[in-house]
Design a protein around this motif. Structure first.
Motif, PDB file in Angstrom:
ATOM      1  N   ASN A   1      32.393 -14.541  30.476  1.00 63.15           N
ATOM      2  CA  ASN A   1      32.704 -15.810  29.803  1.00 63.15           C
ATOM      3  C   ASN A   1      31.715 -16.073  28.672  1.00 63.15           C
ATOM      4  O   ASN A   1      32.091 -16.542  27.589  1.00 63.15           O
ATOM      5  N   ALA A   2      30.432 -15.749  28.918  1.00 59.38           N
ATOM      6  CA  ALA A   2      29.411 -15.930  27.874  1.00 59.38           C
ATOM      7  C   ALA A   2      29.686 -15.015  26.688  1.00 59.38           C
ATOM      8  O   ALA A   2      29.518 -15.410  25.532  1.00 59.38           O
ATOM      9  N   GLU A   3      30.107 -13.778  26.975  1.00 62.54           N
ATOM     10  CA  GLU A   3      30.445 -12.849  25.893  1.00 62.54           C
ATOM     11  C   GLU A   3      31.609 -13.384  25.067  1.00 62.54           C
ATOM     12  O   GLU A   3      31.618 -13.291  23.836  1.00 62.54           O
ATOM     13  N   CYS A   4      32.610 -13.960  25.752  1.00 66.58           N
ATOM     14  CA  CYS A   4      33.791 -14.481  25.042  1.00 66.58           C
ATOM     15  C   CYS A   4      33.432 -15.665  24.153  1.00 66.58           C
ATOM     16  O   CYS A   4      33.958 -15.817  23.053  1.00 66.58           O
ATOM     17  N   LYS A   5      32.519 -16.520  24.623  1.00 71.51           N
ATOM     18  CA  LYS A   5      32.135 -17.685  23.829  1.00 71.51           C
ATOM     19  C   LYS A   5      31.457 -17.265  22.526  1.00 71.51           C
ATOM     20  O   LYS A   5      31.610 -17.932  21.508  1.00 71.51           O
ATOM     21  N   GLY A   6      30.687 -16.193  22.572  1.00 72.76           N
ATOM     22  CA  GLY A   6      29.975 -15.751  21.369  1.00 72.76           C
ATOM     23  C   GLY A   6      30.676 -14.617  20.655  1.00 72.76           C
ATOM     24  O   GLY A   6      30.059 -13.884  19.891  1.00 72.76           O
ATOM     25  N   LEU A   7      31.985 -14.479  20.909  1.00 72.59           N
ATOM     26  CA  LEU A   7      32.732 -13.367  20.323  1.00 72.59           C
ATOM     27  C   LEU A   7      32.838 -13.507  18.810  1.00 72.59           C
ATOM     28  O   LEU A   7      33.156 -14.575  18.300  1.00 72.59           O
ATOM     29  N   GLU A   8      32.531 -12.445  18.096  1.00 71.69           N
ATOM     30  CA  GLU A   8      32.563 -12.456  16.637  1.00 71.69           C
ATOM     31  C   GLU A   8      33.362 -11.259  16.114  1.00 71.69           C
ATOM     32  O   GLU A   8      33.389 -10.212  16.743  1.00 71.69           O
ATOM     33  N   THR A   9      34.009 -11.485  14.993  1.00 71.97           N
ATOM     34  CA  THR A   9      34.643 -10.382  14.271  1.00 71.97           C
ATOM     35  C   THR A   9      33.807 -10.103  13.035  1.00 71.97           C
ATOM     36  O   THR A   9      33.581 -10.993  12.216  1.00 71.97           O
ATOM     37  N   MET A  10      33.318  -8.883  12.928  1.00 73.49           N
ATOM     38  CA  MET A  10      32.446  -8.513  11.818  1.00 73.49           C
ATOM     39  C   MET A  10      33.291  -7.961  10.668  1.00 73.49           C
ATOM     40  O   MET A  10      34.148  -7.097  10.877  1.00 73.49           O
TER      41      MET A  10
END
Length: 573
Positions: free
Chosen positions: A253-262
């Motif tokens: 869930n923490a990974e999903c919250k900080g998910l970024e597209t570079m």
């Protein structure tokens, strides 16, 4: 009947008619009874425990020859064994929500109010819907989102990088010599970006693959026990996995919250000049690496964005040799140290994370604001002096003047816009905020500001980089303005909780934190203008505020005579 018995493995028959508790002690004793609740054979002595302990008296004992153990094809693989005593799990402590064997029940849970046998709690839990599998599926879905995002980001990066030479070659016919050198320079930077970014994405993918592997293992086990196991086995598996699944859920869930597209993009400079000019004189383009949250990730962001503030430490600003200190500007350095400017004594000071003073520097003009430029550099506005100073704050906390700029405009509050520019609040100027480059150049926003000028101390600003919005406080109109640069629109925030708004900063979730001086509070505002929270400080007239880079702490100073303080607070959600 004889034919059926002949098909039973002799070892299983021997084990079946031997006392299970004795077998755990490496003894072989004939079983006299079978406890249907404990699901084990017992000799006469071992069965007496059902008479000596009250919570065991409800168990059903039958003759060993009459036992029907309900054999199952599901292999528990030791999951139904107590890890401390290597005994079969028989009980569940409802007070502590712990599975336990008979020894655990007697030794560790004798003071608990409700210790029941597993079969009883299984019958009760049958009426309740298990959420373990549901949560696992939710974790799997989010982990798959991460995988898709990483793959999409890699594809987009590859496409962007491939398109950059195309743009460059289109202009090469006009300025061949300059673009030959430009291409070599850009490709080198692209390779650096690609190597660094792909490394980070690959690391994230490997971590996520581990999550998916753990999820698949858990799902297989749950599916297997649901199809082949008894209710007791299903319950035990669920309880055993609950803690690990919760940890897995939090990580994913923490990974999903900080998910970024570079993404990476190349744009030509609007000030491009025709040759003959060497690239060392003029660089006709710039390479930028950007991150943005995709729609899929934004839907996962927490709905409740109100923050909580807890004081960590507070110091009184004591008068030394000069006047009573007034910290008009404060900001965090990237390493967590705090840099402040003392308006009354014309000083720049640096503090550690415990608000212990580490160093100071005497300024030549009256400072109004300070902002961290890089790891070891800060910019200080000079207010009425048309001056900006760049100071160096090294790791040993020594502060020295790096360079100064003489400006065409006087500036009060200042904040970071991007890596090369700042946003500054002007003093008695027709444009209330302007853009300041690190080279000292000044230019205006393409925003239709109202025709109003602000005297010194009447306004402050902050800038939200992700949404390109300028936040401007109007102290004497009790108003906070949120200007959208892209759409040239604004949100006007007026509320009884906001009286004489002063300093502003960008907080968690890109919300806005404003010092409301006449309510002695810090008000949290969404970008749409909604009041999310209000924290009453123990500082009178809070004036200036800053937030750490990781959004976990904020520091606030006040303007109340003879009670001036500097306070650090922890941010939680």
């Amino acid at each position: 009947m004889a034919e059926c018995k002949s098909n039973i493995n002799e070892k299983e028959l021997v084990k079946k008619l031997l006392c299970h508790p004795c077998l755990y002690k490496d003894k072989k004793t004939d079983a006299i009874f079978f406890c249907r609740t404990c699901n084990e054979f017992q000799c006469k002595n071992c069965s007496k425990v059902h008479e000596t302990h009250t919570f065991l008296r409800s168990h059903t004992l039958v003759n060993a020859n009459e036992a029907d153990t309900g054999q199952t094809s599901f292999d528990m693989k030791g999951i139904d064994q107590c890890i401390h005593h290597q005994k079969v799990i028989e009980f569940f402590c409802e007070d502590e929500e712990k599975l336990c064997c008979s020894t655990c029940a007697i030794v560790n849970h004798r003071k608990c109010q409700s210790v029941v046998d597993v079969q009883t709690v299984v019958e009760q839990s049958k009426r309740k819907k298990s959420n373990v599998k549901v949560k696992l599926l939710e974790v799997k879905q989010k982990a798959e989102i991460i995988s898709n995002s990483v793959a999409s980001s890699k594809r987009k990066l590859e496409e962007d990088i491939q398109n950059i030479p195309v743009k460059i070659k289109k202009r090469r016919d006009e300025v061949n010599n300059m673009f030959d050198e430009l291409e070599r320079s850009v490709v080198k930077n692209v390779d650096s970006y690609k190597s660094e970014t792909f490394g980070k994405l690959t690391k994230k993918q490997i971590q996520n693959d581990n999550y998916l592997a753990n999820i698949s293992t858990c799902l297989d086990t749950i599916e297997n026990v649901n199809q082949n196991g008894t209710s007791v086995q299903q319950f035990i598996v669920e309880q055993k996995m609950k803690e690990d699944i919760n940890v897995l859920y939090k990580k994913v869930n923490a990974e999903c919250k900080g998910l970024e597209t570079m993404t990476v993009n190349f744009e030509f400079d609007e000030t491009l000049k025709l040759p003959p000019l060497p690239i060392s004189v003029h660089v006709p383009g710039y390479l930028t690496l950007k991150s943005h949250l995709p729609e899929a990730a934004s839907t996962i962001a927490p709905e409740k964005k109100a923050i909580k503030l807890t004081p960590v430490c507070t110091i009184d600003l004591m008068q030394d040799e000069g006047k009573e200190p007034f910290y008009k500007g404060i900001d965090f350095l990237p390493d967590g140290r705090l840099v402040v400017v003392d308006n009354k004594n014309k000083k720049c000071l640096v503090y550690n994370t415990k608000l212990e003073k580490l160093g100071s520097f005497q300024l030549s003009s009256i400072p109004q604001s300070v902002v961290a430029v890089s790891d070891e550099k800060v910019m200080v506005t000079g207010g009425r002096s048309y001056k900006l100073d760049i100071l160096r704050v090294d790791k040993s906390n020594e502060i020295m003047l790096d360079r100064s700029f003489t400006m065409t405009t006087r500036y009060d509050s200042v904040c970071i816009k991007d890596d090369e520019h700042f946003v500054g609040v002007t003093i008695e100027h027709p444009r209330p905020v302007r853009i300041i480059a690190t080279t000292g150049e000044e230019k205006d926003f393409n925003i239709n500001f109202p025709s109003k000028t602000y005297p010194l101390g009447a306004s402050a600003c902050t800038y939200i980089r992700n949404s390109e919005k300028v936040v401007l406080t109007d102290r004497y109109d009790h108003t906070v303005y949120i200007y959208d640069i892209k759409t040239n629109t604004r949100v006007v925030v007026k509320n009884d909780l906001i009286k004489e708004p002063c300093g502003a900063a960008v907080g968690p979730f890109d919300t806005i934190l404003v010092c409301s001086q006449n309510t002695n509070s810090i008000v949290q505002i969404s970008q749409t203008g909604r009041i999310l929270s209000s924290y009453i400080t123990d500082l009178k007239f809070p004036t200036t505020i800053c937030v750490s880079r990781d959004k976990s702490f904020l520091v606030v100073s006040n303007a109340y005579n003879l009670e001036r303080k500097l306070q650090k607070l922890k941010i939680t959600y």
